[in-house]
Design a protein around this motif. Structure first.
Motif, PDB file in Angstrom:
ATOM      1  N   SER A  11      -0.389  11.362  -4.320  1.00  0.00           N
ATOM      2  CA  SER A  11      -1.198  10.170  -4.566  1.00  0.00           C
ATOM      3  C   SER A  11      -0.503   9.028  -3.834  1.00  0.00           C
ATOM      4  CB  SER A  11      -1.234   9.848  -6.062  1.00  0.00           C
ATOM      5  OG  SER A  11       0.050   9.421  -6.483  1.00  0.00           O
ATOM      6  N   PRO A  12      -1.197   7.905  -3.623  1.00  0.00           N
ATOM      7  CA  PRO A  12      -0.525   6.759  -3.006  1.00  0.00           C
ATOM      8  C   PRO A  12       0.720   6.343  -3.796  1.00  0.00           C
ATOM      9  CG  PRO A  12      -2.898   6.431  -2.981  1.00  0.00           C
ATOM     10  CD  PRO A  12      -2.649   7.674  -3.796  1.00  0.00           C
ATOM     11  N   SER A  13       0.652   6.424  -5.116  1.00  0.00           N
ATOM     12  CA  SER A  13       1.808   6.034  -5.937  1.00  0.00           C
ATOM     13  C   SER A  13       2.977   6.988  -5.717  1.00  0.00           C
ATOM     14  CB  SER A  13       1.436   6.033  -7.417  1.00  0.00           C
ATOM     15  OG  SER A  13       0.420   5.102  -7.657  1.00  0.00           O
ATOM     16  N   ARG A  14       2.689   8.268  -5.660  1.00  0.00           N
ATOM     17  CA  ARG A  14       3.748   9.261  -5.430  1.00  0.00           C
ATOM     18  C   ARG A  14       4.411   9.012  -4.083  1.00  0.00           C
ATOM     19  NH1 ARG A  14       3.497  14.037  -8.123  1.00  0.00           N
ATOM     20  NH2 ARG A  14       3.379  12.573  -9.824  1.00  0.00           N
ATOM     21  N   ASP A  15       3.602   8.663  -3.087  1.00  0.00           N
ATOM     22  CA  ASP A  15       4.189   8.425  -1.765  1.00  0.00           C
ATOM     23  C   ASP A  15       4.906   7.088  -1.684  1.00  0.00           C
ATOM     24  OD1 ASP A  15       4.053  10.718  -0.122  1.00  0.00           O
ATOM     25  OD2 ASP A  15       1.877  10.605  -0.250  1.00  0.00           O
ATOM     26  N   LEU A  16       4.501   6.121  -2.504  1.00  0.00           N
ATOM     27  CA  LEU A  16       5.295   4.890  -2.613  1.00  0.00           C
ATOM     28  C   LEU A  16       6.656   5.230  -3.235  1.00  0.00           C
ATOM     29  CD1 LEU A  16       5.835   1.851  -2.599  1.00  0.00           C
ATOM     30  CD2 LEU A  16       4.525   1.665  -4.722  1.00  0.00           C
ATOM     31  N   ALA A  17       6.642   6.068  -4.269  1.00  0.00           N
ATOM     32  CA  ALA A  17       7.901   6.455  -4.921  1.00  0.00           C
ATOM     33  C   ALA A  17       8.834   7.131  -3.919  1.00  0.00           C
ATOM     34  CB  ALA A  17       7.611   7.382  -6.104  1.00  0.00           C
ATOM     35  N   ARG A  18       8.285   8.010  -3.098  1.00  0.00           N
ATOM     36  CA  ARG A  18       9.119   8.679  -2.081  1.00  0.00           C
ATOM     37  C   ARG A  18       9.688   7.663  -1.087  1.00  0.00           C
ATOM     38  NH1 ARG A  18       4.483  12.826  -2.027  1.00  0.00           N
ATOM     39  NH2 ARG A  18       5.346  14.581  -3.198  1.00  0.00           N
ATOM     40  N   ALA A  19       8.858   6.671  -0.723  1.00  0.00           N
ATOM     41  CA  ALA A  19       9.324   5.638   0.215  1.00  0.00           C
ATOM     42  C   ALA A  19      10.450   4.825  -0.421  1.00  0.00           C
ATOM     43  CB  ALA A  19       8.157   4.730   0.620  1.00  0.00           C
TER      44      ALA A  19
END
Ligand SMILES: [Zn+2]
Length: 452
Positions: free
Chosen positions: A261-269
């Motif tokens: 999800s966009p949130s999951r990929d923000l977390a990875r960033a």
């Protein structure tokens, strides 16, 4: 003792080498993809000028917390006009801190008090007066300035009874700590210039039903801006377990399939920016049965994560200060760890810095090529003279993190020759000439062409 430790170590080494043998054994069991092996492109280093831990002002963090606690209570239904006690006192002290930072930033940082009304069961179902405070650092790139990266904490607090605006509610950890992080990020970042806009927020109404978080989202939208990413800091000040400082948890909800999800990929960033030794990714929206201001953003499909300390002590959250049977309840500054809180501030600031320096994320990222030997990734991106290209990311379906498969110059369709569509997940992110990466965008199945 010594012999036992050595034996233990020896056993650990044996276990580790067994795991390595197992890993290479497993890899040998799978066909190489592509057949000649994956490319190993040269990667740009991240943008220069990282926020050093030593530049974080732990003393300023403590002063912000003490300043807010001194307001007695900051319950959202307490007084907005009394300068000494109540949530209005909290607002005044936050405004004063942001104003001081704005002064030293040469006036580029704009301080906004956003007054609004909101209604919920926790406002007695009647419109309640509420206010958020923002400090906004406009982006320097005309196109990217319409994208906003936000960091927030909530300055309202509560005693044991969420409807009680009168009792003391110091709210040091929940959530003066988050407000202190937001203000410190403003101080650390406002001397710099960034392509996208940064918004440092302190919101109210969280305990009355995430009312300030919802308003924050509306505020951004009313200006016609886009949320690039939202870092919610809520309960980030305590770290009482032995061995502190530990990593801060970063919660991110998954997509419809529970995965990307966009949130999951923000977390990875965030993890990539702050470092794996600084944040502990937790792949769920929030702690069980709890809520936070990131939720309204997530519900709109926007990238939003929540920072929260490694373990919580519930004697010091949402408790009217008191001593019962020798046990002390209450959310006081003495239970905080400013070394830990400073680490959280650094993790936030460095993540925001990198995100706001990056080109826009690619759009309409799709994967096709099923039932063929090659995966085909396609995406679009607006022109950007400061972008050098794109990183194609992939990972095993069982892996939590992306790695770079290849670097390509242009958008459009890119064929990954000899790579199955089925064995891994794929994503794409934009890379600036300065080395800053956008949030990755996971590839979704390309919709079939409409029938004639
Ligand atoms: Zn909270």
């Amino acid at each position: 003792m010594e012999t036992r430790t050595l034996a233990k170590r020896f056993q650990a080494v044996k276990l580790a080498s067994a795991a390595m043998v197992l890993a290479s054994f497993a890899a040998a069991q799978d066909p190489a993809e592509p057949p000649g092996g994956a490319p190993s492109p040269k990667l740009l280093p991240p943008p220069a000028g990282a926020i050093a831990r030593a530049t974080v002002d732990d003393k300023a963090l403590a002063e912000t917390v003490d300043d807010l606690v001194a307001c007695g209570t900051r319950h959202s239904l307490s007084s907005w006009d009394d300068p000494k006690r109540g949530i209005g006192c909290g607002r005044d002290r936050i405004v004063a801190r942001f104003e001081a930072i704005a002064k030293s930033s040469g006036g580029r940082l704009q301080v906004v008090v956003d007054r609004f009304e909101a209604t919920s069961p926790r406002t007695h179902d009647k419109p309640a007066r509420l206010e958020n405070v923002y400090a906004i650092l406009p982006g320097t790139d005309p196109a990217l300035a319409k994208t906003v990266f936000l960091v927030s904490g909530h300055f309202d607090s509560m005693p044991s009874n969420v409807m009680d605006p009168d009792s003391d509610a110091p709210g040091a950890d929940d959530d003066s700590s988050g407000v202190a992080v937001s203000i410190e990020c403003a101080r650390l970042l406002s001397p710099g210039t960034y392509r996208a806009t940064l918004l440092f927020a302190a919101v109210s109404g969280e305990e009355q039903g995430l009312l300030g978080g919802k308003r924050l989202l509306d505020y951004v939208r009313e200006k016609g801006d886009t949320v690039g990413g939202f870092l919610d800091n809520d309960i980030v000040g305590a770290d009482f377990a032995p061995g502190a400082p530990h990593r801060v948890r970063v919660f991110s909800g998954g997509g419809p399939d529970g995965v990307d999800s966009p949130s999951r990929d923000l977390a990875r960033a965030v993890e990539e920016s702050a470092g794996r030794d600084a944040v502990r990714l937790v792949f769920r929206l929030d702690r069980l049965g709890r809520g936070g201001d990131h939720r309204p953003f997530v519900e709109e499909g926007l990238p939003a994560v929540r920072f929260t300390e490694p373990l919580e002590n519930y004697d010091h959250e949402h408790q009217t200060p008191r001593v019962e049977d020798g046990r002390e309840y209450g959310d006081w500054p003495k239970f905080l760890n400013y070394q830990f809180l400073g680490n959280v501030a650094r993790a936030n600031a460095e993540s925001l810095r990198r995100l706001a320096l990056a080109p826009a994320a690619p759009a309409q990222v799709t994967i096709s090529g099923g039932v063929t030997p090659d995966a085909k990734l396609a995406w679009t991106a607006a022109d950007d003279a400061e972008r050098t290209g794109f990183e194609i990311l992939w990972r095993e379906t069982t892996d939590p993190r992306w790695s770079v498969y290849d670097v390509v110059a242009g958008a459009g369709e890119n064929v990954l020759k000899g790579v199955s569509t089925d064995n891994r997940f794929f994503a794409v992110r934009s890379v600036g000439k300065n080395g800053a990466r956008s949030i990755p965008v996971a590839a979704i199945l390309k919709p079939p062409a409409p029938r004639k």
